[in-house]
Write a protein that holds these residues in place. Structure first.
Motif, short mmCIF file in Angstrom:
data_model
loop_
_atom_site.label_atom_id
_atom_site.label_comp_id
_atom_site.label_asym_id
_atom_site.label_seq_id
_atom_site.Cartn_x
_atom_site.Cartn_y
_atom_site.Cartn_z
N ILE A 1 40.32 37.03 53.47
CA ILE A 1 38.92 36.71 53.19
C ILE A 1 38.37 37.61 52.09
O ILE A 1 37.66 37.16 51.18
CB ILE A 1 38.07 36.83 54.47
N ASP A 2 38.71 38.91 52.16
CA ASP A 2 38.26 39.85 51.13
C ASP A 2 38.77 39.44 49.75
O ASP A 2 38.02 39.44 48.76
CB ASP A 2 38.74 41.26 51.45
N LEU A 3 40.05 39.10 49.68
CA LEU A 3 40.66 38.75 48.39
C LEU A 3 40.15 37.41 47.87
O LEU A 3 39.91 37.25 46.67
CB LEU A 3 42.18 38.73 48.52
N LEU A 4 39.96 36.47 48.77
CA LEU A 4 39.39 35.18 48.36
C LEU A 4 37.98 35.38 47.82
O LEU A 4 37.61 34.80 46.79
CB LEU A 4 39.37 34.20 49.55
N ALA A 5 37.20 36.21 48.48
CA ALA A 5 35.84 36.50 48.02
C ALA A 5 35.86 37.12 46.63
O ALA A 5 35.05 36.76 45.76
CB ALA A 5 35.14 37.43 49.01
N TYR A 6 36.79 38.03 46.40
CA TYR A 6 36.86 38.68 45.09
C TYR A 6 37.22 37.68 44.00
O TYR A 6 36.66 37.72 42.89
CB TYR A 6 37.89 39.82 45.12
N ILE A 7 38.14 36.78 44.31
CA ILE A 7 38.51 35.76 43.32
C ILE A 7 37.33 34.84 43.04
O ILE A 7 37.06 34.48 41.88
CB ILE A 7 39.73 34.95 43.82
N VAL A 8 36.60 34.44 44.07
CA VAL A 8 35.43 33.57 43.89
C VAL A 8 34.43 34.24 42.94
O VAL A 8 33.88 33.60 42.05
CB VAL A 8 34.76 33.26 45.24
N LEU A 9 34.22 35.53 43.12
CA LEU A 9 33.22 36.24 42.33
C LEU A 9 33.67 36.54 40.90
O LEU A 9 32.84 36.65 40.00
CB LEU A 9 32.86 37.56 43.02
N HIS A 10 34.98 36.63 40.69
CA HIS A 10 35.46 37.11 39.39
C HIS A 10 36.43 36.16 38.71
O HIS A 10 37.03 36.53 37.69
CB HIS A 10 36.13 38.48 39.56
N GLU A 11 36.62 34.97 39.23
CA GLU A 11 37.59 34.04 38.64
C GLU A 11 37.17 33.61 37.23
O GLU A 11 35.98 33.58 36.93
CB GLU A 11 37.73 32.81 39.54
N PRO A 12 38.20 33.29 36.39
CA PRO A 12 39.64 33.42 36.62
C PRO A 12 40.08 34.87 36.46
O PRO A 12 39.51 35.61 35.65
CB PRO A 12 40.24 32.51 35.55
N ILE A 13 41.11 35.25 37.20
CA ILE A 13 41.50 36.66 37.24
C ILE A 13 42.98 36.79 37.55
O ILE A 13 43.57 35.92 38.20
CB ILE A 13 40.64 37.42 38.28
#
Length: 261
Positions: free
Chosen positions: A35-47
């Protein structure tokens, strides 16, 4: 931007009942790190995965392991390749619609962020917040009936056609206001695509329409009316007899559908 202004005026948004239904239809076992990593990708995508590891508390091995699992479940996908570093191939990742819905289900980031991302992926930036939400609220009714429909939600036109093709089922499963709003949104979306593309061909039928009507004509000549405003009846989600004297039939013939006779 229009959506974000709308959200600011109408803070949200998604109730717990919808979150629970989304969790049931997206069959993924999650843990806190995912969940933490998915949240980070949502906020900073593409990454890249390397940058995720660098900017979070997770080791690169953990990030790769969780990313592999998220790709397996269709939550993220490769977006492009970073060619700046010739010595190392760097894949850039972004979320899928399924990944965003799972994020919404677990509220891994603010709803406003997820809805804005969904608007971008579904090409609905010109739509108000409420129209997007109505579309979200009918999804569980469609996906619970047939899990194979999960593949459809990634492509916005296919999603809208699915909503219209399941109009009768939706009428039985959701309240009348939600039903009409979902049908109107799908109709408006596809009509806008009709103006751009000329027509939309489905597997065994043709979607035709303009600002006054939208119909689905099968190869056998059967006509299903999603929406018609040519007369005072204001028809929605109904069949049209081929021998009908309805004005709509004459309008369809003008477009040139040769199956009708």
């Amino acid at each position: 931007m229009a959506l974000m202004k709308s959200l600011a005026l109408n803070p949200v948004l998604v109730d717990d009942k919808l979150r629970l239904r989304l969790r049931r239809i997206i069959h993924v076992e999650v843990d806190d790190s995912m969940i933490d990593l998915l949240a980070y990708i949502v906020l900073h995508e593409p990454i890249t995965l390397y940058r995720i590891s660098k900017n979070t508390k997770y080791a690169i091995s953990t990030v790769y392991k969780k990313a592999k699992r998220m790709m397996y479940y269709g939550l993220i996908k490769p977006y492009a390749y970073d060619v700046e570093d010739c010595d190392r191939e760097k894949t850039i990742y972004e979320t899928t619609v399924t990944g965003l819905l799972l994020c919404l289900a677990y509220k891994c980031v603010d709803d406003e962020v997820v809805l804005n991302r969904l608007c971008h992926k579904w090409q609905m930036r010109s739509y108000c917040c409420q129209r997007l939400l109505k579309t979200l609220y009918v999804l569980p009714a469609l996906l619970e009936a047939d899990s194979n429909n999960m593949r459809v939600i990634e492509e916005p036109r296919a999603l809208m056609v699915m909503i219209l093709n399941n109009a009768e089922r939706l009428r039985r499963l959701v309240n009348e206001d939600l039903f009409r709003e979902a049908i109107n949104t799908a109709t408006h979306y596809l009509v806008s695509r009709l103006f751009l593309d000329g027509q939309i061909v489905t597997k065994s039928s043709l979607l035709l329409g303009n600002e006054k009507f939208v119909v689905n004509v099968s190869l056998d000549g059967d006509v299903y009316v999603y929406m018609c405003k040519l007369c005072s009846k204001q028809c929605t989600a109904t069949n049209l007899a081929i021998n009908s004297q309805c004005t709509l039939l004459h309008e369809i013939k003008k477009i040139g559908w040769s199956t009708l006779r």
